[in-house]
Design a protein around this motif. Structure first.
Motif, PDB file in Angstrom:
ATOM      1  N   LEU A 266       0.822  -1.199   0.000  1.00 21.17           N
ATOM      2  CA  LEU A 266       0.000   0.000   0.000  1.00 21.17           C
ATOM      3  C   LEU A 266       0.858   1.251   0.000  1.00 21.17           C
ATOM      4  CD1 LEU A 266      -2.830  -0.790   2.596  1.00 21.17           C
ATOM      5  CD2 LEU A 266      -2.789  -1.232   0.134  1.00 21.17           C
ATOM      6  N   TRP A 267       0.383   2.271  -0.702  1.00 19.62           N
ATOM      7  CA  TRP A 267       0.886   3.617  -0.520  1.00 19.62           C
ATOM      8  C   TRP A 267      -0.136   4.340   0.350  1.00 19.62           C
ATOM      9  CZ3 TRP A 267       5.246   5.697  -0.258  1.00 19.62           C
ATOM     10  CH2 TRP A 267       5.428   7.084  -0.340  1.00 19.62           C
ATOM     11  N   LEU A 268       0.067   5.608   0.663  1.00 20.87           N
ATOM     12  CA  LEU A 268      -0.851   6.333   1.533  1.00 20.87           C
ATOM     13  C   LEU A 268      -2.276   6.205   1.012  1.00 20.87           C
ATOM     14  CD1 LEU A 268       1.310   9.535   2.101  1.00 20.87           C
ATOM     15  CD2 LEU A 268       1.088   7.538   3.590  1.00 20.87           C
ATOM     16  N   ALA A 269      -3.150   5.593   1.813  1.00 15.33           N
ATOM     17  CA  ALA A 269      -4.472   5.240   1.290  1.00 15.33           C
ATOM     18  C   ALA A 269      -5.515   5.154   2.395  1.00 15.33           C
ATOM     19  CB  ALA A 269      -4.401   3.914   0.526  1.00 15.33           C
ATOM     20  N   ASP A 270      -5.547   6.130   3.300  1.00 11.36           N
ATOM     21  CA  ASP A 270      -6.535   6.088   4.377  1.00 11.36           C
ATOM     22  C   ASP A 270      -7.962   6.119   3.839  1.00 11.36           C
ATOM     23  OD1 ASP A 270      -4.634   5.912   6.344  1.00 11.36           O
ATOM     24  OD2 ASP A 270      -4.466   8.077   6.620  1.00 11.36           O
ATOM     25  N   GLN A 271      -8.232   7.037   2.899  1.00 13.76           N
ATOM     26  CA  GLN A 271      -9.570   7.112   2.331  1.00 13.76           C
ATOM     27  C   GLN A 271      -9.870   5.873   1.497  1.00 13.76           C
ATOM     28  OE1 GLN A 271     -11.989   9.487   2.983  1.00 13.76           O
ATOM     29  NE2 GLN A 271     -13.242   7.933   1.951  1.00 13.76           N
ATOM     30  N   GLY A 272      -8.861   5.399   0.769  1.00 16.45           N
ATOM     31  CA  GLY A 272      -9.045   4.196  -0.030  1.00 16.45           C
ATOM     32  C   GLY A 272      -9.395   2.995   0.830  1.00 16.45           C
ATOM     33  N   LEU A 273      -8.799   2.900   2.023  1.00 20.78           N
ATOM     34  CA  LEU A 273      -9.105   1.791   2.925  1.00 20.78           C
ATOM     35  C   LEU A 273     -10.555   1.869   3.375  1.00 20.78           C
ATOM     36  CD1 LEU A 273      -7.925  -0.649   4.461  1.00 20.78           C
ATOM     37  CD2 LEU A 273      -7.443   0.905   6.358  1.00 20.78           C
ATOM     38  N   ALA A 324      -2.630  -1.347   9.992  1.00 14.71           N
ATOM     39  CA  ALA A 324      -1.300  -1.350  10.609  1.00 14.71           C
ATOM     40  C   ALA A 324      -0.223  -1.049   9.583  1.00 14.71           C
ATOM     41  CB  ALA A 324      -1.038  -2.706  11.268  1.00 14.71           C
ATOM     42  N   GLU A 325      -0.379  -1.557   8.364  1.00 13.95           N
ATOM     43  CA  GLU A 325       0.606  -1.307   7.313  1.00 13.95           C
ATOM     44  C   GLU A 325       0.656   0.171   6.959  1.00 13.95           C
ATOM     45  OE1 GLU A 325       1.279  -2.574   2.645  1.00 13.95           O
ATOM     46  OE2 GLU A 325       0.405  -4.045   4.029  1.00 13.95           O
ATOM     47  N   LEU A 326      -0.522   0.796   6.871  1.00 17.83           N
ATOM     48  CA  LEU A 326      -0.569   2.223   6.560  1.00 17.83           C
ATOM     49  C   LEU A 326       0.011   3.063   7.694  1.00 17.83           C
ATOM     50  CD1 LEU A 326      -4.096   2.474   4.891  1.00 17.83           C
ATOM     51  CD2 LEU A 326      -1.895   2.850   3.782  1.00 17.83           C
TER      52      LEU A 326
END
Length: 344
Positions: A266-273, A324-326
């Motif tokens: 993953l790259w930065l993807a809080d909204q995507g998650l 956790a990965e993010l």
């Protein structure tokens, strides 16, 4: 007759964004194939090979700001037949992942494809469909700004393709699930309907999913190199570069073929998650306490759903692992930024 640039995805908004570069005498083009140090660029009059200008490379804060497949760029054709890419237009969408491996590029953003409208997540029915990996792809796709479509390839190799499609339909909530076969042509028309004049799709997925074979079937020619089938039906991975391919016919559209991804970081993807797990986000909002850890707190909607079977433990564990990965990635980037700002 469709204008050549319009067929490549050009529209009024791109034209407005390009005005400052047109004033500088540049011409618009779209990156079709990135090479080491050079780019094949599609223009209104054909394809040219161009190099990134020294100024463009100097001004780029990271490799992610350099041209990627699908980017619209400003070209200087030059007086001596040596075209250069002088500018990259702001991207509407970008499908990115964290680069893997070792060395200086590890842990940095890798732009897989730019300015795509739809991401086709291709997985072969000849092998067990990896649900947890699909969730990773969906997270990256939603974060990119494009719409996802799950593409189950090699449908001719199994007898129950539609049953498998129905079983994984819940993974992406409202995400379309298509079954296709490049060999028989099954499902290709439905796939074409997901595209259209000026609409760009990109194929992502593991090696052996038949992505290049699928592009060839849509083009009607052996445009991209493919490998022979293994006994279980998986293709040998041969695609080593990303390539933007205009599709023929009145329907048009464009497809970006990508090498198989062995690792989907993953790259930065809080909204995507959140977009990939809307059911869990909704459950979390129903917990009695806003800071619920979903462990032993009373009124925890997550624990209730797990106990009742409304939420599978596997999906919950996948969500927590991606969280956790993010968090680890954000912490790493924060440390890196702090070191760079530290006075020498």
């Amino acid at each position: 007759m469709v204008d050549a640039l319009v067929a490549l995805g050009w529209d009024d908004d791109w034209a407005r964004a390009f005005e400052p570069f047109r004033d500088d005498g540049f011409l618009p083009g779209r990156v079709s194939v990135p090479h080491r140090g050079a780019f094949d660029v599609l223009t209104a009059t054909g394809e040219v090979r161009a190099r990134a200008s020294g100024r463009l490379r100097h001004d780029a804060q990271s490799s992610a700001e350099l041209p990627a497949v699908g980017d619209w760029v400003g070209l200087d054709l030059g007086d001596e037949g040596s075209p250069t890419v002088e500018a990259v237009l702001p991207r509407r969408t970008r499908f990115s992942r964290r680069s893997s491996g070792e060395g200086a590029s590890a842990g940095r953003e890798q732009v897989v494809a730019a300015n795509v409208d739809v991401v086709f997540i291709a997985v072969p029915l000849s092998e067990e469909v990896p649900i947890r990996t699909l969730e990773r792809y969906l997270t990256l796709t939603w974060e990119s700004g494009a719409r996802p479509v799950i593409l189950l390839t090699k449908a001719d190799l199994v007898e129950d393709a539609e049953r498998v499609a129905a079983e994984i339909a819940d993974v992406g909530e409202e995400v379309p699930v298509l079954t296709v076969s490049s060999r028989s042509g099954f499902g290709l028309e439905e796939l074409r309907r997901q595209l259209g004049v000026g609409v760009t799709g990109t194929l992502v997925g593991p090696s052996g999913a038949g992505k290049s074979t699928l592009v060839n079937a849509l083009v009607g020619d052996e445009l991209l190199e493919t490998g022979p089938l293994r006994q279980r039906g998986g293709g040998r991975h041969t695609t080593t570069r990303r390539q933007l391919v205009p599709l023929p016919g009145a329907a048009g559209g464009l497809l970006i073929d990508n090498p198989g991804m062995r690792e989907v970081h993953l790259w930065l993807a809080d909204q995507g998650l959140e977009d990939a797990f809307p059911d869990i986000v909704e459950l979390e909002s129903q917990c009695r306490f806003a800071d619920c850890r979903h462990e032993t707190e009373p009124g925890c909607a997550i624990r209730e759903a797990l106990d009742s079977g409304g939420l599978s433990p596997e999906r919950w564990r996948s969500y927590r692992a991606l969280q956790a990965e993010l968090a680890e990635l954000e912490e790493r980037l924060t440390r890196t930024t702090s070191r760079r700002r530290r006075p020498g």
